[in-house]
Write a protein that holds these residues in place. Sequence first.
Motif, short mmCIF file in Angstrom:
data_model
loop_
_atom_site.label_atom_id
_atom_site.label_comp_id
_atom_site.label_asym_id
_atom_site.label_seq_id
_atom_site.Cartn_x
_atom_site.Cartn_y
_atom_site.Cartn_z
N ASP A 392 47.71 48.09 43.40
CA ASP A 392 47.10 46.99 42.64
C ASP A 392 45.80 47.44 41.98
O ASP A 392 45.50 47.07 40.84
N LEU A 393 45.01 48.23 42.74
CA LEU A 393 43.76 48.73 42.17
C LEU A 393 44.03 49.68 41.01
O LEU A 393 43.32 49.67 40.01
N PHE A 395 46.58 49.59 39.02
CA PHE A 395 46.96 48.75 37.88
C PHE A 395 45.72 48.11 37.26
O PHE A 395 45.56 48.07 36.03
N TYR A 396 44.83 47.64 38.11
CA TYR A 396 43.61 47.00 37.60
C TYR A 396 42.83 47.97 36.70
O TYR A 396 42.42 47.63 35.60
N SER A 399 44.75 48.68 33.50
CA SER A 399 44.77 47.55 32.57
C SER A 399 43.45 47.48 31.80
O SER A 399 43.36 46.78 30.80
N ARG A 400 42.44 48.21 32.27
CA ARG A 400 41.18 48.30 31.54
C ARG A 400 41.15 49.54 30.66
O ARG A 400 40.06 49.99 30.23
N TYR B 47 51.29 39.17 33.90
CA TYR B 47 51.44 40.53 34.42
C TYR B 47 52.41 41.34 33.57
O TYR B 47 52.21 42.55 33.37
N ALA B 50 50.64 42.57 30.60
CA ALA B 50 49.69 43.65 30.87
C ALA B 50 50.38 44.92 31.38
O ALA B 50 49.80 46.00 31.35
N GLY B 51 51.62 44.79 31.88
CA GLY B 51 52.37 45.99 32.28
C GLY B 51 52.32 46.33 33.75
O GLY B 51 52.38 47.51 34.13
N ARG B 52 52.23 45.33 34.59
CA ARG B 52 52.19 45.61 36.03
C ARG B 52 53.59 45.99 36.53
O ARG B 52 54.60 45.46 36.08
N PHE B 83 44.34 42.65 26.77
CA PHE B 83 43.44 42.50 27.92
C PHE B 83 43.89 41.32 28.76
O PHE B 83 44.12 40.24 28.25
N LEU B 84 43.99 41.56 30.08
CA LEU B 84 44.30 40.47 31.00
C LEU B 84 43.09 40.20 31.89
O LEU B 84 42.62 41.09 32.59
N ALA B 85 42.59 38.96 31.83
CA ALA B 85 41.56 38.56 32.78
C ALA B 85 42.28 38.04 34.02
O ALA B 85 43.05 37.08 33.94
N PHE B 86 42.08 38.71 35.15
CA PHE B 86 42.87 38.44 36.36
C PHE B 86 42.48 37.11 37.01
O PHE B 86 41.31 36.73 37.03
N PRO B 89 40.29 38.84 40.43
CA PRO B 89 39.79 40.17 40.06
C PRO B 89 39.63 41.05 41.30
O PRO B 89 39.27 40.57 42.37
N MET B 90 39.93 42.34 41.13
CA MET B 90 39.94 43.26 42.27
C MET B 90 38.55 43.79 42.59
O MET B 90 37.73 43.98 41.69
N GLU B 91 38.35 44.09 43.86
CA GLU B 91 37.12 44.75 44.29
C GLU B 91 37.38 46.25 44.36
O GLU B 91 38.41 46.67 44.88
N ASN B 145 32.77 44.19 41.67
CA ASN B 145 33.19 42.92 42.29
C ASN B 145 32.98 42.82 43.80
O ASN B 145 33.32 41.80 44.39
N GLU B 157 34.86 39.55 34.82
CA GLU B 157 36.08 39.77 34.03
C GLU B 157 35.81 39.55 32.54
O GLU B 157 36.26 40.31 31.69
N GLN B 160 33.94 42.39 31.08
CA GLN B 160 34.84 43.51 30.78
C GLN B 160 35.59 43.24 29.48
O GLN B 160 35.76 44.12 28.64
#
Lengths: 445, 251
Positions: A392-393, A395-396, A399-400, B47, B50-52, B83-86, B89-91, B145, B157, B160
Motif C-alpha cells: 500500500d505504501l 502504491f501511495y 501514485s505521487r 483506485y 490511480a492504478g492500484r 492525482f488521487l487524494a486518498f 492518506p498513508m503514514e 503524515n 493530501e 501534495q
Amino acid sequence: MNVAIPKTKAEQSLSEAFEANAAKLPGSAAVQAARATAIGAFNKLGLPHRRVEEWKYTDLRVNLKDALPPAVSDAALVTAADLAGALGGLAGLDATRIVFVNGSFRAELSDGAAIRGLEVQPLSRALTAAQDKVAEGLMRTSGPEGDATIALNTAFMTDGAIVRVADGATLAKPLLMVFATAGAAAQLTSVRNIIATGDGSAATVIEAHVVLDGAAASGQTNALTELTVGQSATLAHVKIAAGSGKSVHLANWNVSLGRDATYRGFQYTSGQALARNQINAVYAGVGGKLDLSGAYLVRGTEHVDTTLVIDHAVPQCESRELFKGVLDDRGRGVFQGKIIVRPDAQKTDGKQMAQALMLSPDAEFDSKPELEIYADDVVCGHGTTSAELDADLLFYCMSRGIPENEARALLIESFIGEALDKVEHDGLREALSRSANAWLSAAKG
Amino acid sequence: MLEIKNLHVKLADEDKQILKGLTLTVPKGEVHAIMGPNGSGKSTLSYVIAGRDGYEVTEGDILWNGESILEMAPDERAAKGVFLAFQYPMEIPGVAGLTFLRTAVNAVRKKRGQDEMTTPGFMKYVKEQAAKLNIDFEMLKRPVNVGFSGGEKKRSEILQMAMLEPTLCVLDETDSGLDIDALKIVSDGVNALRSPDRATLVITHYQRLLNHIVPDKVHVLADGRIQKTGGKELALELEKSGYAGYTGKAA
C-alpha cells in the motif's frame, strides 16, 4: 559420551598456521605463552557449530570452509588516495585517524599530532615493549570463556589501537580507527583494540573496516574491541564493516560501563559473505545507560548475525537495543539478544527490538530474544518483526509519481533510517546513510 | 477529458464484481461529483483510475486525453497528470514530508520534460502552498503524515495535489473525518485548483462537501453503475431522499 569430531579443514589449517607463524607474531615471551594457551583452547573447542546453543543459526564449521593464512606483517603499498576511495563518505569526516593496513599500524597514514586528553598507541608496540606482566594483561579479555572467535583473536592478533581518554576530557573530534584490507593475497587479519575512557569524559570512536580497491575480495577479519567506560562518562562507538561481498567479518565488543556511564554503540554491516557481531556488555556500577543499535544489509547468500548479551549485574541500569536488517535474495539475518537481570539488579529498564525487512521470499530471518530475569522490580521487553515492503505504501509513493525503484529505495531507507538516527554525529550519520543508499542503488543495477 | 467507458472491474483474487458497466465523462474545466451509498464501488473507481493492484478490469476502458491509462503504472499515470487524494492518506515513518514532496515533484517534472526544481525554488513554492492550506511548515519536516490528525492528513493530501500540478484530480471521500473549519480549508484548496485545464472528480457519501466545492454535475453511483446524472441540485435531492431509490433497499 564424548565422541571425537574430526577436525574440519579450516580448524586444521588454523592450528597449523599458528605453529608456522607463532614466532613472527608480536609480543614478549609472556605474550607468546598467552597466544599458545589460546590456540590450545581453540584446538579443544574447534569452530562453533549449530549444536552449540549460541551458534545455532551461524554454524562456523559449515560456513567457514577455508581458513586463510594469518596476516603477520604487512608491506602493501597504500596511498592516502587509495584509503580515501575505500572510506567513501567517511573520508571527509573531520576526525583524528589511526590507520592499520592488513592488521599493521601505518604511521604515515595516521594523524600524529597530539590531542589534549587523548592517548592513542598501537597495540603491537605495547605488546613488545611493555614488561611481561603488562603485556600479558593486554592479552586478556573480558569476553565469554570458551568463545572460539575470541581465542583465535588472542592467538593471531597483530595490532590494534590502545586508546585512553583522560578524566574529564571531551574530545572535539571523533577518533577514526581504520582497518583496511589491501593486497592481492586473501588473509586472516586479527586486530584488537583496548579503549578506556576516564571519569566524566566524552568521546566518539569509530571503527571502520574497509576493503581497498583491488584488494583480495575474500579476506577474513577477526576484530575484538575491549571497552571500559568511566564513571559518568559518555562514549559513542560506531563500527562500520563494509565488505566486498565475499569477505568474512567476526567481531566482538566487550563493554564494561562504569557508574552512571552512557554507552551508545552502533554497527553498520554490509557486503559480508559471513558476519558475526557479538556484543557482551556488563554494568560495573549503578545508573549505567546502554544504547545498542545497528543496521545490516544482506543480499546474495550473505549472512549477518548479531548476538548480544547484556548483563544487568547491578541495579538501576537501562538498556536499549534496536537492530534493523534488510534482507534480499537468499540472504540471512540472525538476531540473538540475551538480557540477564541479576537478583539484585532491581529497577532495571531494558527494551529490545529486532526488525527485518524481507525483500525476497527466499530471505531468512532468525530472531531469538532471551530474557533471564532474576529480580522482581524490573521493566523488560522485547519485540521482533519481519515484514515485506508494504504494497500500500509502495502504491501511495508511486501514485505521487515516484518510480517503483525509487519508491522501494525510499521505503527501505525509511526502514533503516530509524536505526541510523541513533547515530548522533551528523557527518557520520550522513556518511552511513550514503553507504546505505549506495548499497540500494547497486541492487538496481 | 476523462472518459470512462463501460468499465467492469472485479477483485483480482476474489470472484466479486464491483463495477458493472460504469460510463462517465468529465471534460476539462469541470468538477463532477460521484455520490453513492457505501459499497457502491466509489473507492474502487478511484483506485482503478490511480492504478492500484488488486483489481482486474474485465471490460471497458479509461481514457485520459484520448489515451488509455489502464496499462500504465501508477507513477506513469501521475506523470500524465492523474492525482488521487486518498480517503486514508498513508503514514511513511522515516521519510520527511519535504523529502517526499521533493522526490515526487521532481520525478513528475522529469517525466513531463520539465527541469527539476532547485532547492530554493522548491522551498519557496512549498512554503507558499503550505501557508494557503494553513499547514505549519515545521510539520513538513516530520515524517509523512506520522502523528497527523485526520484534518492534517487531508490538508497534506491537498498540498501534495497542489505541488504536483495534476490535470485530473480524484478526491476520494476527502470530507471524511473533517470538522467544519478543516472542511472549509480543504475545499478552498481544491477550489483554488479549479482551472479550464483541469478535470476534477469528487467522490463523496455526503452532500455537505458539495456546498463548498460546487460541482458542475452530480452522478449517482449504485450497484457498480451510474444510475442518474444531474446538476448540483441532485445532491440536495439525495440528501433528502437518500439512496434507497437507487439500490432497491433502504440505505
